[in-house]
Each structure stands twice: as structure tokens, then as C-alpha cells.
Scaffold this motif. Sequence first.
Motif, short mmCIF file in Angstrom:
data_model
loop_
_atom_site.label_atom_id
_atom_site.label_comp_id
_atom_site.label_asym_id
_atom_site.label_seq_id
_atom_site.Cartn_x
_atom_site.Cartn_y
_atom_site.Cartn_z
N ILE A 121 0.84 -1.20 0.00
CA ILE A 121 0.00 0.00 0.00
C ILE A 121 0.87 1.25 0.00
CG2 ILE A 121 -1.63 1.34 1.40
CD1 ILE A 121 -2.84 -1.40 2.25
N ASP A 122 1.94 1.25 0.80
CA ASP A 122 2.85 2.40 0.80
C ASP A 122 3.47 2.62 -0.58
OD1 ASP A 122 2.45 3.13 3.41
OD2 ASP A 122 4.37 2.36 4.16
N LEU A 123 3.84 1.54 -1.26
CA LEU A 123 4.39 1.69 -2.61
C LEU A 123 3.37 2.31 -3.56
CD1 LEU A 123 6.38 -1.64 -2.94
CD2 LEU A 123 7.31 0.66 -3.23
N PHE A 124 2.12 1.86 -3.49
CA PHE A 124 1.08 2.44 -4.34
C PHE A 124 0.84 3.91 -3.98
CE2 PHE A 124 -0.44 -2.00 -5.10
CZ PHE A 124 -0.17 -2.00 -6.46
N LEU A 125 0.86 4.24 -2.69
CA LEU A 125 0.69 5.64 -2.29
C LEU A 125 1.82 6.51 -2.81
CD1 LEU A 125 -0.59 5.23 1.39
CD2 LEU A 125 -1.91 5.94 -0.62
N LEU A 126 3.04 6.01 -2.74
CA LEU A 126 4.18 6.76 -3.26
C LEU A 126 4.07 6.94 -4.77
CD1 LEU A 126 7.25 5.36 -1.32
CD2 LEU A 126 6.65 7.76 -1.56
N LEU A 127 3.78 5.86 -5.47
CA LEU A 127 3.75 5.91 -6.93
C LEU A 127 2.58 6.72 -7.48
CD1 LEU A 127 4.83 2.24 -7.64
CD2 LEU A 127 6.18 4.32 -8.02
N SER A 128 1.52 6.86 -6.69
CA SER A 128 0.39 7.68 -7.13
C SER A 128 0.56 9.14 -6.76
CB SER A 128 -0.91 7.14 -6.52
OG SER A 128 -0.92 7.37 -5.12
N GLY A 129 1.58 9.45 -5.98
CA GLY A 129 1.80 10.83 -5.55
C GLY A 129 1.00 11.22 -4.33
N THR A 130 0.34 10.26 -3.72
CA THR A 130 -0.49 10.54 -2.55
C THR A 130 0.34 10.67 -1.28
OG1 THR A 130 -2.24 9.26 -3.59
CG2 THR A 130 -2.50 9.72 -1.27
N MET A 131 1.41 9.90 -1.16
CA MET A 131 2.23 9.97 0.04
C MET A 131 3.17 11.17 -0.07
SD MET A 131 4.70 7.14 1.84
CE MET A 131 3.38 6.16 2.53
N SER A 132 3.18 11.98 0.96
CA SER A 132 4.01 13.18 0.97
C SER A 132 4.85 13.18 2.23
CB SER A 132 3.11 14.41 0.91
OG SER A 132 2.17 14.38 1.97
N ASP A 133 5.60 14.25 2.43
CA ASP A 133 6.41 14.32 3.64
C ASP A 133 5.54 14.74 4.83
OD1 ASP A 133 6.03 17.05 3.37
OD2 ASP A 133 8.12 17.53 3.07
N ARG A 134 6.17 14.97 5.96
CA ARG A 134 5.43 15.26 7.18
C ARG A 134 4.64 16.57 7.09
NH1 ARG A 134 8.16 15.95 12.98
NH2 ARG A 134 8.58 17.97 12.10
N GLN A 135 5.10 17.49 6.28
CA GLN A 135 4.38 18.77 6.10
C GLN A 135 3.34 18.69 4.99
OE1 GLN A 135 7.89 18.77 6.28
NE2 GLN A 135 7.88 19.40 8.42
N ASP A 136 3.05 17.50 4.48
CA ASP A 136 2.10 17.28 3.38
C ASP A 136 2.48 18.03 2.11
OD1 ASP A 136 0.40 15.35 4.25
OD2 ASP A 136 -1.06 16.73 5.12
N VAL A 137 3.76 18.02 1.80
CA VAL A 137 4.27 18.64 0.58
C VAL A 137 4.73 17.51 -0.34
CG1 VAL A 137 6.00 20.21 -0.35
CG2 VAL A 137 4.98 20.69 1.86
#
Length: 148
Positions: free
Chosen positions: A94-110
Amino acid sequence: MPEQLDLNELYANTFTAEDRAAFEAQPTSEKKFLVAWALALFLGPMGAQRYYLGRLPTGVLKTLMFGTAMVGFATGAVNLGFIFMGVVGAWTIIDLFLLLSGTMSDRQDVRLDGFRRWAGPCAAVTVLFLVGLLIAALVIGTSSAVSG
């Protein structure tokens, strides 16, 4: 009788030049997409990408779950190990899919730096890696059943 809908118009690409400009104007993180992706792919079950992105609580939780799985395997509580490893494995995918979709961001949501450049090639490598793992698991599973 309802009006006839023009499906080509309904499903037309609606990403306009203004949308592209707004996307480009968004700030980018100092955290690199490629680093986060590599950490997720190779050290994901231990939560490495979450530590890198500054998401410490979930990183610690993932590390503890991975550790519990390893302790379960080492002490003979194999069922416990498989349960925790299954949860951690699913979470990593799930983390890989979130990263590859651009949904996962850094702690500041950037959004992560380099996402637009590397998301496509990284997605292809991820699919090949996961398919390779699936084939290896099938070969190992079937060969151990035949020899045992």
C-alpha cells in the motif's frame, strides 16, 4: 426519455493549462521521491520510508510489527510471525502504491521532489519486482511440495 450524452465529451481530458500551472506552483519537499521509493521497495517492511519522510509514529509501529514477526519466526510461533508479516507486507505494498500515485508526501504534506520525473520508471520497476517475487514464491512453494 433522457437526453443522449456525448461520452467523448463526458470523458474528455479535463486537465487544463491552468490546472498544470497550479500543480507546478505547488511547493516541493526537500525529500526526494526516488529515495523514498527505494526505501519502500527494499526496506519497506521495516518502515524505512516512513522514517525518511518524517512519519515517525507509523514508522515505529511498522518496525515493531516487523520485529514481532521476526520474533515469532525465531521462537517457533510461526502463525504469529505469518500474521504480522502479512500485515506488514500488505502495508508495504500500500505504501508503494501511495508513493507511486503521488499521494504519500512528507510530514508537512508537501509533494516529494522528483515525483514527475521518476514515478513512471519506478512504477515499472515496482511491477517487475513484485511479479518476480510472486514467481519466486510460486516456484519455491511448488518445488518444496514436490520434494517434501
